[in-house]
Design a protein around this motif. Structure first.
Motif, PDB file in Angstrom:
ATOM      1  N   THR A 258      10.927   3.128   8.935  1.00  0.00           N
ATOM      2  CA  THR A 258      11.469   4.441   8.614  1.00  0.00           C
ATOM      3  C   THR A 258      12.948   4.453   8.972  1.00  0.00           C
ATOM      4  OG1 THR A 258      10.857   5.272  10.799  1.00  0.00           O
ATOM      5  CG2 THR A 258       9.297   5.622   8.992  1.00  0.00           C
ATOM      6  N   ARG A 259      13.693   5.162   8.175  1.00  0.00           N
ATOM      7  CA  ARG A 259      15.134   5.271   8.414  1.00  0.00           C
ATOM      8  C   ARG A 259      15.397   6.494   9.273  1.00  0.00           C
ATOM      9  NH1 ARG A 259      18.530   3.029   3.599  1.00  0.00           N
ATOM     10  NH2 ARG A 259      20.056   3.302   5.215  1.00  0.00           N
TER      11      ARG A 259
ATOM     12  N   PRO B  13       0.802  -1.228   0.000  1.00  0.00           N
ATOM     13  CA  PRO B  13       0.000   0.000   0.000  1.00  0.00           C
ATOM     14  C   PRO B  13       0.841   1.288   0.000  1.00  0.00           C
ATOM     15  CG  PRO B  13       0.093  -0.884   2.207  1.00  0.00           C
ATOM     16  CD  PRO B  13       0.828  -1.860   1.318  1.00  0.00           C
ATOM     17  N   TYR B  14       2.093   1.215  -0.371  1.00  0.00           N
ATOM     18  CA  TYR B  14       2.965   2.387  -0.397  1.00  0.00           C
ATOM     19  C   TYR B  14       3.511   2.568  -1.802  1.00  0.00           C
ATOM     20  CZ  TYR B  14       3.036   1.376   4.618  1.00  0.00           C
ATOM     21  OH  TYR B  14       2.684   1.108   5.904  1.00  0.00           O
ATOM     22  N   GLU B  15       3.874   3.803  -2.114  1.00  0.00           N
ATOM     23  CA  GLU B  15       4.539   4.071  -3.379  1.00  0.00           C
ATOM     24  C   GLU B  15       6.038   3.995  -3.155  1.00  0.00           C
ATOM     25  OE1 GLU B  15       3.409   7.570  -5.500  1.00  0.00           O
ATOM     26  OE2 GLU B  15       1.282   7.303  -5.015  1.00  0.00           O
ATOM     27  N   GLY B  16       6.739   3.318  -4.057  1.00  0.00           N
ATOM     28  CA  GLY B  16       8.188   3.199  -3.938  1.00  0.00           C
ATOM     29  C   GLY B  16       8.857   4.561  -4.009  1.00  0.00           C
ATOM     30  N   MET B  17       9.858   4.765  -3.179  1.00  0.00           N
ATOM     31  CA  MET B  17      10.548   6.050  -3.139  1.00  0.00           C
ATOM     32  C   MET B  17      11.801   6.035  -4.011  1.00  0.00           C
ATOM     33  SD  MET B  17       9.957   6.661   0.879  1.00  0.00           S
ATOM     34  CE  MET B  17       9.069   5.184   1.350  1.00  0.00           C
ATOM     35  N   GLN B  18      12.540   4.942  -3.999  1.00  0.00           N
ATOM     36  CA  GLN B  18      13.740   4.806  -4.829  1.00  0.00           C
ATOM     37  C   GLN B  18      13.413   4.074  -6.133  1.00  0.00           C
ATOM     38  OE1 GLN B  18      16.820   6.007  -4.214  1.00  0.00           O
ATOM     39  NE2 GLN B  18      16.021   6.998  -2.390  1.00  0.00           N
ATOM     40  N   ASN B  19      12.688   3.001  -6.028  1.00  0.00           N
ATOM     41  CA  ASN B  19      12.228   2.170  -7.143  1.00  0.00           C
ATOM     42  C   ASN B  19      10.819   1.707  -6.809  1.00  0.00           C
ATOM     43  OD1 ASN B  19      14.696   2.096  -8.750  1.00  0.00           O
ATOM     44  ND2 ASN B  19      15.554   0.860  -7.090  1.00  0.00           N
ATOM     45  N   ASP B  20      10.350   0.716  -7.527  1.00  0.00           N
ATOM     46  CA  ASP B  20       9.039   0.134  -7.222  1.00  0.00           C
ATOM     47  C   ASP B  20       9.170  -0.817  -6.043  1.00  0.00           C
ATOM     48  OD1 ASP B  20       7.932   1.464  -9.397  1.00  0.00           O
ATOM     49  OD2 ASP B  20       8.403  -0.198 -10.767  1.00  0.00           O
TER      50      ASP B  20
END
Length: 164
Positions: free
Chosen positions: A161-162, A104-111
C-alpha cells in the motif's frame, strides 16, 4: 689552454652526471610511491571483489540453477534451462486480456501483470507484479508435468500500500 679546456669539460660532464643521478633518483622515488599507491588500490579492489562475490553467491543460494537436488527433478524431461522454461510459461499467463489470473487483485491503474520471476527450486516461484503504480509479490507453487505442461497454484500474496 688545453688543460683548462679539459678541466672545464670534466666539470661540465661531472655536473651533467650529478644532474642525471639526482633526477633519476627522484624518478625512482616517484615511481615507488606510485607503485605503493597502486598496490594499496589493488588490495582494496581485491577485498571489494571478494565481498561482491560473496554477496552474489548469497543471492544465488535460493536459485534453481544452483540447486543440484532440485535440478535432478528435471533430468528425465530433457530441458536445457528449466528455470527459463518455467519463467516463460508463467509469463504466458500475462498474455490473457485483463489482470493476470494468478494475481488475486484487480488492477487500479491498469491490469496487474507479472514482471519479475525468481524460480526458487523445483516447486516454488517468487514473483513481482504491478499495474504501473501499485505492486506486490506472489509465492506460487508449480508442477512441471511429463508433457512439459505447467500447473501454477497461488500459495500466498501481498499488495504493497502506498502511504502519501
Amino acid at each position: 689552454m688545453k688543460n683548462k679546456i679539459f678541466l672545464y669539460l670534466f666539470l661540465f660532464v661531472s655536473l651533467i652526471c650529478l644532474y642525471l643521478f639526482v633526477s633519476s633518483n627522484n624518478i625512482v622515488k616517484a615511481g615507488s610511491e606510485k607503485i605503493s599507491k597502486l598496490e594499496k588500490q589493488v588490495e582494496v579492489l581485491k577485498d571489494s571483489v571478494q565481498t561482491s562475490t560473496l554477496k552474489v553467491l548469497d543471492m544465488q543460494y535460493f536459485s534453481l540453477e544452483n540447486n543440484d537436488d532440485a535440478l535432478a527433478y528435471f533430468d528425465h524431461l530433457d530441458l536445457e534451462n528449466p528455470a527459463g522454461y518455467i519463467a516463460d510459461k508463467l509469463l504466458e499467463t500475462n498474455a490473457q486480456k485483463g489482470d493476470n489470473p494468478l494475481v488475486p487483485y484487480e488492477g487500479m491503474q491498469n491490469d496487474f501483470k507479472i514482471n519479475k520471476i525468481k524460480v526458487l527450486n523445483h516447486k516454488w516461484i517468487l514473483t513481482d507484479f504491478s499495474d504501473g503504480k501499485y505492486w506486490g509479490e506472489l509465492l506460487i507453487r508449480y508442477e512441471l508435468k511429463d508433457d512439459l505442461g505447467v500447473d501454477f497454484t497461488l500459495v500466498d500474496h501481498l499488495l504493497y500500500t502506498r502511504s502519501n
